[in-house]
Design an enzyme around this catalytic site. Structure first.
Site, PDB file in Angstrom:
ATOM      1  N   GLU A   1      39.078  35.204  37.376  1.00 60.01           N
ATOM      2  CA  GLU A   1      37.735  34.674  37.112  1.00 60.01           C
ATOM      3  C   GLU A   1      37.175  35.159  35.780  1.00 60.01           C
ATOM      4  OE1 GLU A   1      36.889  38.698  38.822  1.00 60.01           O
ATOM      5  OE2 GLU A   1      38.444  37.163  39.042  1.00 60.01           O
TER       6      GLU A   1
ATOM      7  N   HIS B   1      41.966  39.871  36.744  1.00 66.89           N
ATOM      8  CA  HIS B   1      40.821  39.107  37.244  1.00 66.89           C
ATOM      9  C   HIS B   1      40.916  37.671  36.731  1.00 66.89           C
ATOM     10  CE1 HIS B   1      38.388  42.365  38.978  1.00 66.89           C
ATOM     11  NE2 HIS B   1      38.926  43.122  38.035  1.00 66.89           N
TER      12      HIS B   1
ATOM     13  N   CYS C   1      42.871  41.806  42.027  1.00 66.61           N
ATOM     14  CA  CYS C   1      42.739  43.176  41.537  1.00 66.61           C
ATOM     15  C   CYS C   1      43.021  44.165  42.673  1.00 66.61           C
ATOM     16  CB  CYS C   1      41.381  43.390  40.875  1.00 66.61           C
ATOM     17  SG  CYS C   1      41.309  44.898  39.855  1.00 66.61           S
TER      18      CYS C   1
END
Length: 214
Positions: free
Chosen positions: A189, A187, A79
């Site tokens: 994750e 992102h 990011c």
């Protein structure tokens, strides 16, 4: 082992949990001497480019990251962390970045080419389009949807660094890379199986690099 750089502006908890789900060992630290023990680094980030670079410069992490990359060790920016890899941002007039990749970061204009307005930030799930599907970071990764939250976008003339793009009223560099320097605008994750596959591949690249270095 992976090292997550903690400079006070990262999504540390979600990245840490993702690495735990993948069974990768990791450390979280702001100390270069601790991070030096890692085999690959992750530079997360949420918030202001200007504030992030101020912290990295003041803490000596800018010099540490540049030395790390110069030694050929892997780095993944996430990011804001990806945006910091580039030369500069127009935020706060002009803020110099890490200058590890060519390009600059500008704010989404919020006005499309046809004059219509659109929402900024770019937030939510969006489709990936692979530019370099054979890159090791994208091995066995589905060309699916990933989760974005950003008001600024990278502009680069260096097509070779674009591993995957998305589209939000314009082309959005989504995965970038050159040598040992890698980044995702989204992102991973928080991006379900697609994102976890990319993190898994990064860990595998780090592991392979360790074996290659002997």
């Amino acid at each position: 082992m992976l090292g997550i750089i903690d400079y006070g502006m990262g999504n540390l908890h979600s990245v840490s949990k993702a690495l735990e789900r993948l069974s990768w060992s990791y450390i979280v630290s702001e100390q270069p001497e601790e991070l030096q023990k890692a085999d690959g680094l992750i530079l997360p980030g949420v918030g202001s480019f200007h504030d992030a670079m101020s912290i990295l410069n003041e803490t000596g992490l800018t010099a540490f990251i540049k030395d790390w990359v110069d030694e050929g060790k892997p780095l993944l920016g996430i990011c804001l962390g990806m945006q910091l890899l580039f030369e500069e941002s127009e935020e706060n007039k002009r803020t110099k970045g890490l200058s590890l990749l060519p390009g600059r970061v500008i704010r989404f204009p919020g006005v499309a080419t046809d004059g219509s307005t659109y929402k900024v930030p770019h937030m939510g799930w969006n489709q990936l389009t692979f530019r370099k599907p054979n890159h090791p970071l994208l091995t066995d990764v589905e060309e699916g949807h990933v989760y974005f939250v950003h008001s600024y976008v990278v502009k680069t003339d260096a097509d070779d660094v674009l591993l995957a793009t998305s589209h939000y009223y314009e082309t959005v560099p989504a995965v970038v890379g050159r040598g040992n320097i890698l980044g995702t605008q989204f992102h991973p994750e928080k991006s379900s199986n697609v994102g976890m596959s990319i993190l898994r591949n990064y860990g595998a690249m780090v592991e392979k690099g360790v074996k290659a270095r002997g």
